[in-house]
Design an enzyme around this catalytic site. Structure first.
Site, PDB file in Angstrom:
ATOM      1  N   TYR A   1       0.885  -1.037   0.241  1.00 22.11           N
ATOM      2  CA  TYR A   1       0.042  -0.509   0.132  1.00 22.11           C
ATOM      3  C   TYR A   1       0.477   1.190  -0.146  1.00 22.11           C
ATOM      4  O   TYR A   1       2.142   1.576   0.270  1.00 22.11           O
ATOM      5  CB  TYR A   1      -0.465   0.332   1.465  1.00 22.11           C
ATOM      6  CG  TYR A   1      -0.288   0.698   2.668  1.00 22.11           C
ATOM      7  CD1 TYR A   1      -0.320   1.842   3.405  1.00 22.11           C
ATOM      8  CD2 TYR A   1       0.642  -0.470   3.167  1.00 22.11           C
ATOM      9  CE1 TYR A   1       0.536   1.888   4.431  1.00 22.11           C
ATOM     10  CE2 TYR A   1       1.004  -0.178   4.469  1.00 22.11           C
ATOM     11  CZ  TYR A   1       1.228   1.051   5.313  1.00 22.11           C
ATOM     12  OH  TYR A   1       1.934   1.287   5.925  1.00 22.11           O
TER      13      TYR A   1
ATOM     14  N   ARG B   1       7.439   3.983  -5.173  1.00 23.58           N
ATOM     15  CA  ARG B   1       7.829   2.782  -4.431  1.00 23.58           C
ATOM     16  C   ARG B   1       7.199   1.731  -3.990  1.00 23.58           C
ATOM     17  O   ARG B   1       7.111   0.524  -3.646  1.00 23.58           O
ATOM     18  CB  ARG B   1       7.770   3.829  -2.406  1.00 23.58           C
ATOM     19  CG  ARG B   1       8.249   2.791  -1.276  1.00 23.58           C
ATOM     20  CD  ARG B   1       8.918   3.456   0.106  1.00 23.58           C
ATOM     21  NE  ARG B   1       7.250   4.015   0.029  1.00 23.58           N
ATOM     22  CZ  ARG B   1       7.202   5.134   1.049  1.00 23.58           C
ATOM     23  NH1 ARG B   1       7.717   5.405   2.273  1.00 23.58           N
ATOM     24  NH2 ARG B   1       5.965   5.841   1.552  1.00 23.58           N
TER      25      ARG B   1
ATOM     26  N   ARG C   1      -8.240 -20.004   0.066  1.00 25.90           N
ATOM     27  CA  ARG C   1      -7.428 -19.666   0.585  1.00 25.90           C
ATOM     28  C   ARG C   1      -6.476 -20.589   0.850  1.00 25.90           C
ATOM     29  O   ARG C   1      -6.493 -22.359   0.840  1.00 25.90           O
ATOM     30  CB  ARG C   1      -7.803 -20.052   2.285  1.00 25.90           C
ATOM     31  CG  ARG C   1      -6.652 -19.514   3.164  1.00 25.90           C
ATOM     32  CD  ARG C   1      -7.744 -19.118   4.502  1.00 25.90           C
ATOM     33  NE  ARG C   1      -6.343 -18.531   5.768  1.00 25.90           N
ATOM     34  CZ  ARG C   1      -5.815 -19.582   6.355  1.00 25.90           C
ATOM     35  NH1 ARG C   1      -5.324 -21.255   6.162  1.00 25.90           N
ATOM     36  NH2 ARG C   1      -4.634 -19.186   6.933  1.00 25.90           N
TER      37      ARG C   1
ATOM     38  N   HIS D   1      -1.244 -21.047   2.165  1.00 20.15           N
ATOM     39  CA  HIS D   1      -0.072 -20.065   2.054  1.00 20.15           C
ATOM     40  C   HIS D   1       0.471 -20.179   0.319  1.00 20.15           C
ATOM     41  O   HIS D   1       1.208 -18.812   0.561  1.00 20.15           O
ATOM     42  CB  HIS D   1       0.153 -20.486   2.606  1.00 20.15           C
ATOM     43  CG  HIS D   1      -0.334 -20.510   4.786  1.00 20.15           C
ATOM     44  ND1 HIS D   1      -1.321 -21.180   5.021  1.00 20.15           N
ATOM     45  CD2 HIS D   1       0.108 -19.815   5.184  1.00 20.15           C
ATOM     46  CE1 HIS D   1      -1.537 -21.104   5.598  1.00 20.15           C
ATOM     47  NE2 HIS D   1       0.187 -20.428   6.356  1.00 20.15           N
TER      48      HIS D   1
ATOM     49  N   LYS E   1       5.852  -1.612   2.532  1.00 13.89           N
ATOM     50  CA  LYS E   1       5.081  -1.053   2.718  1.00 13.89           C
ATOM     51  C   LYS E   1       4.007  -2.166   2.125  1.00 13.89           C
ATOM     52  O   LYS E   1       3.645  -2.245   1.595  1.00 13.89           O
ATOM     53  CB  LYS E   1       5.256  -0.408   2.168  1.00 13.89           C
ATOM     54  CG  LYS E   1       4.036   1.113   2.871  1.00 13.89           C
ATOM     55  CD  LYS E   1       4.388   2.536   2.517  1.00 13.89           C
ATOM     56  CE  LYS E   1       3.607   3.366   3.604  1.00 13.89           C
ATOM     57  NZ  LYS E   1       3.564   3.505   4.427  1.00 13.89           N
TER      58      LYS E   1
ATOM     59  N   GLU F   1      12.477   3.310  14.057  1.00 12.06           N
ATOM     60  CA  GLU F   1      11.644   3.966  13.906  1.00 12.06           C
ATOM     61  C   GLU F   1      10.591   3.685  14.104  1.00 12.06           C
ATOM     62  O   GLU F   1      10.441   3.517  15.257  1.00 12.06           O
ATOM     63  CB  GLU F   1      11.609   3.853  12.119  1.00 12.06           C
ATOM     64  CG  GLU F   1      10.583   1.976  12.137  1.00 12.06           C
ATOM     65  CD  GLU F   1      10.763   2.076  10.589  1.00 12.06           C
ATOM     66  OE1 GLU F   1      10.734   2.893   9.919  1.00 12.06           O
ATOM     67  OE2 GLU F   1      10.229   0.247  10.276  1.00 12.06           O
TER      68      GLU F   1
ATOM     69  N   LEU G   1      11.688   1.391   6.674  1.00  6.53           N
ATOM     70  CA  LEU G   1      10.872   2.346   5.472  1.00  6.53           C
ATOM     71  C   LEU G   1      11.273   3.175   4.771  1.00  6.53           C
ATOM     72  O   LEU G   1      12.020   4.512   6.141  1.00  6.53           O
ATOM     73  CB  LEU G   1       9.536   1.636   5.597  1.00  6.53           C
ATOM     74  CG  LEU G   1       8.467   2.553   4.953  1.00  6.53           C
ATOM     75  CD1 LEU G   1       8.540   1.544   3.788  1.00  6.53           C
ATOM     76  CD2 LEU G   1       6.940   2.774   5.440  1.00  6.53           C
TER      77      LEU G   1
END
Length: 283
Positions: free
Chosen positions: A31, A50, A98, A100, A145, A177, A201
């Site tokens: 995101y 990014r 579903r 993995h 991210k 951070e 990040l």
């Protein structure tokens, strides 16, 4: 309010997200948050570059080009008449039963986005905030991210319950951070922050601060420092897309400097405010 969902602009009633979306099951996605000032996207190129990089790191191919995504963001700003706010955009790997491992049958990533009004946090910018030290127990790819933010959420809640605005992550005795920000210390006129490794990040506002330090000829060093060294800083501040440059006046109840935003922090704030497309004014 208009949203962008899987290729279409729609209102809230038109939003349909499958229960089999891998973002829902696994947080399998990435995101970005892009600030809007005076109806204009701020550092859009950097944010969407990014987003592309994050997608590549998790082996996901975006269904739109960077320019197409910027067009989507601009259309959301226009459709929602955003003056000062932000765009949220996320991309999940797609819809699949579903399991993995990645879907054996290729699926198209799902893109969703919206735009909302969100005023500049001028009170925090002017007065500063308190932070709490929290052990960093996140995974080792904090440079991505991704939607996997449970560790960040738990840390932010711990800080909130302690009356603090942010959590300061410490891993193996080193300040990393914030839970949703980058952090900087200032000592004897030099700005310090953790190097841009896989453990943090590389924030867009972080990069802007580095550029501003160069322009203002403020010494800047990417170097690890400890919590004890953090407490001894003359000034401290955090940065993010929505927080801009926010002074930190207290860490774990220990007053930083004079307990008020410092001279160099204010200088960087002023430089930041003068290069965004919005007049500097009170809320």
């Amino acid at each position: 309010m208009k949203y962008f969902v899987d290729g279409q602009f729609t209102d809230q009633e038109g939003i349909k997200i499958s229960i089999d979306d891998r973002g829902y099951y696994f947080g399998d996605g990435v995101y970005e948050v892009i600030k809007v000032y005076n109806g204009e996207l701020y550092t859009a190129e950097e944010h969407f570059n990014r987003l592309v990089e994050s997608a590549e790191k998790v082996k996901m191919v975006l269904p739109y080009s960077k320019d197409e995504l910027i067009d989507v963001a601009n259309e959301l700003v226009k459709a929602n008449t955003i003056e000062t706010g932000h765009i949220y955009i996320q991309v999940t790997r797609g819809v699949s039963p579903r399991a993995h491992q990645f879907p054996e049958i290729p699926v198209t990533p799902v893109v969703t986005a919206y735009a909302i009004e969100n005023p500049r946090p001028l009170k925090n910018i002017d007065e500063g905030v308190k932070v709490k030290i929290v052990e960093d127990v996140r995974w080792l790819r904090c440079d991505i991210k991704s939607l996997n933010l449970l560790g960040n959420v738990m840390a932010k809640q711990e800080a909130y319950e302690s009356g603090c605005a942010e959590a300061l992550f410490v891993r193996d005795g080193i300040v990393m951070e914030g839970s949703s920000s980058n952090v900087f210390g200032i000592k004897d006129g030099t700005v310090y922050t953790h190097p841009a490794t896989n453990l943090i990040l590389n924030g867009i506002t972080r990069r802007v601060v580095i550029q501003l330090c160069e322009e203002l000829k403020i010494p800047f060093v990417e170097k690890e420092f400890t919590p004890i060294e953090a407490l001894g800083m003359d000034e401290f501040f955090l940065t993010s897309t929505t927080a801009e440059i926010t002074p930190i006046i207290s860490i774990e109840g220990h007053t930083i400097g004079t307990g008020k935003p410092g001279v160099l922090t204010k200088k960087l704030q002023e430089a930041f405010a003068h290069q965004i497309p919005v007049p500097v004014k009170a809320n």
